[in-house]
Design a protein around this motif. Structure first.
Motif, mmCIF file in Angstrom:
data_model
loop_
_atom_site.group_PDB
_atom_site.id
_atom_site.type_symbol
_atom_site.label_atom_id
_atom_site.label_comp_id
_atom_site.label_asym_id
_atom_site.label_seq_id
_atom_site.Cartn_x
_atom_site.Cartn_y
_atom_site.Cartn_z
ATOM 1 N N THR A 37 11.258 2.025 -30.207
ATOM 2 C CA THR A 37 12.604 1.518 -29.975
ATOM 3 C C THR A 37 12.814 1.130 -28.521
ATOM 4 O O THR A 37 13.558 0.187 -28.235
ATOM 5 C CB THR A 37 13.672 2.535 -30.399
ATOM 6 N N GLY A 38 12.163 1.829 -27.606
ATOM 7 C CA GLY A 38 12.240 1.439 -26.197
ATOM 8 C C GLY A 38 11.647 0.060 -25.966
ATOM 9 O O GLY A 38 12.218 -0.771 -25.244
ATOM 10 N N GLY A 57 11.328 -2.284 -28.271
ATOM 11 C CA GLY A 57 12.187 -3.248 -28.956
ATOM 12 C C GLY A 57 13.446 -3.563 -28.179
ATOM 13 O O GLY A 57 13.854 -4.725 -28.069
ATOM 14 N N GLN A 58 14.057 -2.541 -27.612
ATOM 15 C CA GLN A 58 15.270 -2.771 -26.837
ATOM 16 C C GLN A 58 14.962 -3.540 -25.554
ATOM 17 O O GLN A 58 15.745 -4.406 -25.143
ATOM 18 C CB GLN A 58 15.954 -1.449 -26.521
ATOM 19 N N ALA A 94 14.538 -7.146 -26.504
ATOM 20 C CA ALA A 94 15.822 -7.748 -26.883
ATOM 21 C C ALA A 94 16.654 -8.077 -25.658
ATOM 22 O O ALA A 94 17.242 -9.159 -25.556
ATOM 23 C CB ALA A 94 16.581 -6.807 -27.814
ATOM 24 N N ILE A 95 16.704 -7.153 -24.717
ATOM 25 C CA ILE A 95 17.494 -7.388 -23.502
ATOM 26 C C ILE A 95 16.872 -8.503 -22.671
ATOM 27 O O ILE A 95 17.588 -9.358 -22.131
ATOM 28 C CB ILE A 95 17.636 -6.085 -22.706
ATOM 29 N N MET A 144 23.276 -9.399 -29.194
ATOM 30 C CA MET A 144 22.372 -8.425 -28.595
ATOM 31 C C MET A 144 22.864 -7.000 -28.831
ATOM 32 O O MET A 144 22.074 -6.112 -29.163
ATOM 33 C CB MET A 144 22.225 -8.666 -27.096
ATOM 34 N N LEU A 169 20.827 -4.167 -30.739
ATOM 35 C CA LEU A 169 20.475 -2.896 -30.101
ATOM 36 C C LEU A 169 20.948 -1.711 -30.936
ATOM 37 O O LEU A 169 20.262 -0.677 -31.004
ATOM 38 C CB LEU A 169 21.064 -2.826 -28.695
ATOM 39 N N ILE A 201 18.430 -1.348 -33.701
ATOM 40 C CA ILE A 201 17.177 -0.778 -33.195
ATOM 41 C C ILE A 201 17.352 0.709 -32.939
ATOM 42 O O ILE A 201 16.480 1.524 -33.270
ATOM 43 C CB ILE A 201 16.735 -1.515 -31.914
ATOM 44 N N GLU A 202 18.472 1.094 -32.372
ATOM 45 C CA GLU A 202 18.709 2.499 -32.057
ATOM 46 C C GLU A 202 18.852 3.343 -33.324
ATOM 47 O O GLU A 202 18.510 4.528 -33.324
ATOM 48 C CB GLU A 202 19.963 2.633 -31.194
#
Length: 105
Positions: free
Chosen positions: A51-52, A54-55, A58-59, A80, A84, A87-88
């Motif tokens: 997830t880190g 992926g985030q 995304a950012i 976004m 997020l 994803i979280e």
């Protein structure tokens, strides 16, 4: 492709260790309790790592999109934030599974 193989092997290892932990339930003394702790730790650590990544991607993509078209920043930011949150939620599901492994099994 190599990352997929590593991920697949890790998931297979976690599945195998979880099965042996469930099979050892009837064994004397619960001698395989460490396997449950290891599986729970691997579960949440892999989820946090994924997830880190992926985030971060995304950012980075959102910032790149805003820098290319600043007038679309509102739509990009809204999309976004929703992404997020999705994803979280995967990390939260992994946390729930880890807690179930630790306290229920």
């Amino acid at each position: 492709m190599k990352a997929f193989k590593v991920l697949f092997n890790t998931v297979a290892l976690m599945a195998l260790t979880a099965m042996s932990a469930f099979a050892a339930e009837g064994a004397a003394g619960g001698s395989h309790k460490w396997v449950i702790y290891l599986t729970a730790g691997l579960c949440i650590s892999i989820a946090a790592f994924g997830t880190g990544l992926g985030q971060g991607r995304a950012i980075a993509s959102a910032v790149e999109g805003i820098s290319r078209n600043p007038s679309a920043s509102g739509k990009i930011m809204t999309t976004m934030i929703v992404g997020l949150a999705m994803i979280e939620s995967l990390a939260i599901y992994a946390l729930v599974i880890s807690l179930i492994l630790l306290f229920v099994v």
